[in-house]
Enzyme design. Structure first.
Site, short mmCIF file in Angstrom:
data_model
loop_
_atom_site.label_atom_id
_atom_site.label_comp_id
_atom_site.label_asym_id
_atom_site.label_seq_id
_atom_site.Cartn_x
_atom_site.Cartn_y
_atom_site.Cartn_z
N LYS A 13 33.22 0.90 -15.82
CA LYS A 13 34.06 1.04 -17.01
C LYS A 13 33.63 0.09 -18.12
O LYS A 13 33.46 0.50 -19.26
CB LYS A 13 35.54 0.76 -16.66
CG LYS A 13 36.12 1.65 -15.58
CD LYS A 13 37.61 1.39 -15.38
CE LYS A 13 37.96 -0.02 -14.93
NZ LYS A 13 37.56 -0.35 -13.55
N ARG A 88 46.87 0.11 -15.34
CA ARG A 88 46.40 0.01 -13.96
C ARG A 88 47.52 0.28 -12.97
O ARG A 88 47.29 0.25 -11.76
CB ARG A 88 45.91 -1.41 -13.72
CG ARG A 88 44.43 -1.52 -13.52
CD ARG A 88 44.12 -3.00 -13.33
NE ARG A 88 42.95 -3.17 -12.56
CZ ARG A 88 41.77 -3.57 -13.08
NH1 ARG A 88 41.64 -3.83 -14.34
NH2 ARG A 88 40.75 -3.71 -12.30
N ARG A 127 26.86 -8.70 -9.39
CA ARG A 127 27.27 -9.04 -10.77
C ARG A 127 27.18 -10.56 -10.99
O ARG A 127 27.56 -11.35 -10.14
CB ARG A 127 28.70 -8.57 -11.00
CG ARG A 127 29.27 -9.04 -12.34
CD ARG A 127 30.34 -8.14 -12.86
NE ARG A 127 31.57 -8.19 -12.07
CZ ARG A 127 32.60 -7.38 -12.30
NH1 ARG A 127 32.55 -6.48 -13.25
NH2 ARG A 127 33.68 -7.46 -11.54
N ARG A 160 31.69 -14.29 -10.40
CA ARG A 160 33.13 -14.33 -10.51
C ARG A 160 33.74 -14.59 -9.14
O ARG A 160 33.31 -14.01 -8.16
CB ARG A 160 33.65 -12.99 -11.06
CG ARG A 160 33.78 -13.00 -12.56
CD ARG A 160 33.99 -11.61 -13.12
NE ARG A 160 35.10 -10.86 -12.53
CZ ARG A 160 35.50 -9.67 -12.97
NH1 ARG A 160 34.90 -9.12 -14.01
NH2 ARG A 160 36.49 -9.03 -12.39
N ARG A 171 40.81 -6.02 -3.88
CA ARG A 171 40.91 -5.32 -5.16
C ARG A 171 40.82 -3.81 -4.96
O ARG A 171 41.50 -3.04 -5.65
CB ARG A 171 39.82 -5.80 -6.12
CG ARG A 171 40.13 -7.19 -6.68
CD ARG A 171 38.90 -7.88 -7.19
NE ARG A 171 38.31 -7.23 -8.33
CZ ARG A 171 37.02 -7.35 -8.68
NH1 ARG A 171 36.22 -8.09 -7.95
NH2 ARG A 171 36.57 -6.73 -9.72
P1 ADP Z 1 37.57 -5.03 -12.39
O1 ADP Z 1 37.86 -3.76 -13.14
O2 ADP Z 1 36.16 -5.10 -11.95
O3 ADP Z 1 38.57 -5.35 -11.33
P2 ADP Z 1 38.59 -6.57 -14.61
O4 ADP Z 1 37.83 -7.59 -15.37
O5 ADP Z 1 39.02 -5.34 -15.29
O6 ADP Z 1 37.66 -6.25 -13.37
O7 ADP Z 1 39.89 -7.24 -13.98
C1 ADP Z 1 39.84 -8.45 -13.29
C2 ADP Z 1 41.23 -8.83 -12.77
O8 ADP Z 1 42.13 -9.02 -13.88
C3 ADP Z 1 41.92 -7.81 -11.90
O9 ADP Z 1 41.50 -7.88 -10.55
C4 ADP Z 1 43.39 -8.22 -12.08
O10 ADP Z 1 43.70 -9.38 -11.34
C5 ADP Z 1 43.46 -8.59 -13.53
N1 ADP Z 1 43.80 -7.40 -14.36
C6 ADP Z 1 42.96 -6.73 -15.19
N2 ADP Z 1 43.60 -5.70 -15.77
C7 ADP Z 1 44.86 -5.68 -15.28
C8 ADP Z 1 46.01 -4.86 -15.46
N3 ADP Z 1 45.99 -3.80 -16.29
N4 ADP Z 1 47.14 -5.16 -14.77
C9 ADP Z 1 47.18 -6.21 -13.95
N5 ADP Z 1 46.15 -7.04 -13.72
C10 ADP Z 1 45.00 -6.79 -14.37
#
Ligand code: ADP
Ligand code: ZN
Length: 219
Positions: A13, A88, A127, A160, A171
């Site tokens: 994404k 999400r 990554r 990370r 996750r």
């Molecule tokens: P990825 O899509 O690879 O999990 P992101 O950078 O989008 O990585 O998100 C990293 C973390 O940030 C998630 O695992 C979560 O803890 C938090 N996060 C991101 N977006 C949301 C969301 N919409 N709602 C709740 N937590 C979020």
């Protein structure tokens, strides 16, 4: 262009959102990036989110919704948006629908990245990120010019915390239980477009370009 990118972590994404944002001049709003920025700046929100993110959990809807609507309210929706990592959960999707209705708009389409678990694990475990400027790399697919060093700012790259194997598994489970129901939510609204997340980047970009042409999203 008003897009929502849906899919598991590691689906691609962020990579595609960055390219689309440049190509079509729509702001890229990456919830994870915004949260990590808050953590780096040690804001009250960042302090609340840090532990949750490092353990691979989801930050509560109330916090994420308020944060995203503040950003979207500030930049406005007329110039379009590419939402990456939001919504999400069903709660977030419903709140977003209400927010957009008030702005008298809705998404053009929701891209559902279908990516196999094998590819996801390879992407996340390879990554590397820049702790200073937030740039993303992959040890094989998107290597920096000099191994271990950020191309943009020269900082030493790190992994990370939430890209460690046990956290990746958590996750993925969170995705299955909390985010997957959104596929149905958007399918019911005739907004869902499945895209092959396993494709390499230029291949999927080409496919997206012809889909946007069909939709007449780009003039
Ligand atoms: P990825 O899509 O690879 O999990 P992101 O950078 O989008 O990585 O998100 C990293 C973390 O940030 C998630 O695992 C979560 O803890 C938090 N996060 C991101 N977006 C949301 C969301 N919409 N709602 C709740 N937590 C979020
Ligand atoms: Zn950097």
């Amino acid at each position: 262009m008003k897009l929502i990118l849906l899919g598991p972590p590691g689906a691609g994404k962020g990579t595609h959102a960055r390219i689309l944002s440049e190509k079509y001049h729509a702001p890229h709003l990456a919830t994870g990036e915004i949260l990590r920025q808050q953590i780096r700046e040690k804001t009250p929100l960042g302090r609340k989110a840090k532990d949750i993110i490092e353990k691979g959990g989801l930050v509560p809807d109330q916090i994420v919704n308020a944060m995203m609507f503040q950003v979207m309210g500030r930049i406005g929706t007329e110039g379009g948006f590419i939402l990456d990592g939001f919504p999400r959960t069903l709660g977030q999707a419903e709140a977003l629908e209400d927010f957009l209705a008030e702005e008298k708009t809705k998404p053009d389409t929701v891209l559902n990245f279908q990516t196999s678990e094998k590819v996801i694990i390879d992407r996340l475990s390879g990554r590397r990120v820049c702790p200073k400027c937030g740039a993303n790399y992959h040890i094989r697919n998107i290597p920096p010019k000099k191994a271990g060093i950020c191309d943009s700012c020269g900082e030493k790259l790190t992994q990370r915390k939430d890209d460690e194997p046990e956290t990746i598994k958590h996750r993925l489970r969170m995705y299955e239980s909390e985010t997957k129901p959104l596929i149905d939510f958007y399918a019911k609204r005739n907004l869902l477009k499945d895209v092959p997340g396993d494709y390499d980047v230029p291949e999927l970009q080409a496919e997206l370009a012809s889909f946007f042409d069909e939709l007449k999203l780009v003039k």
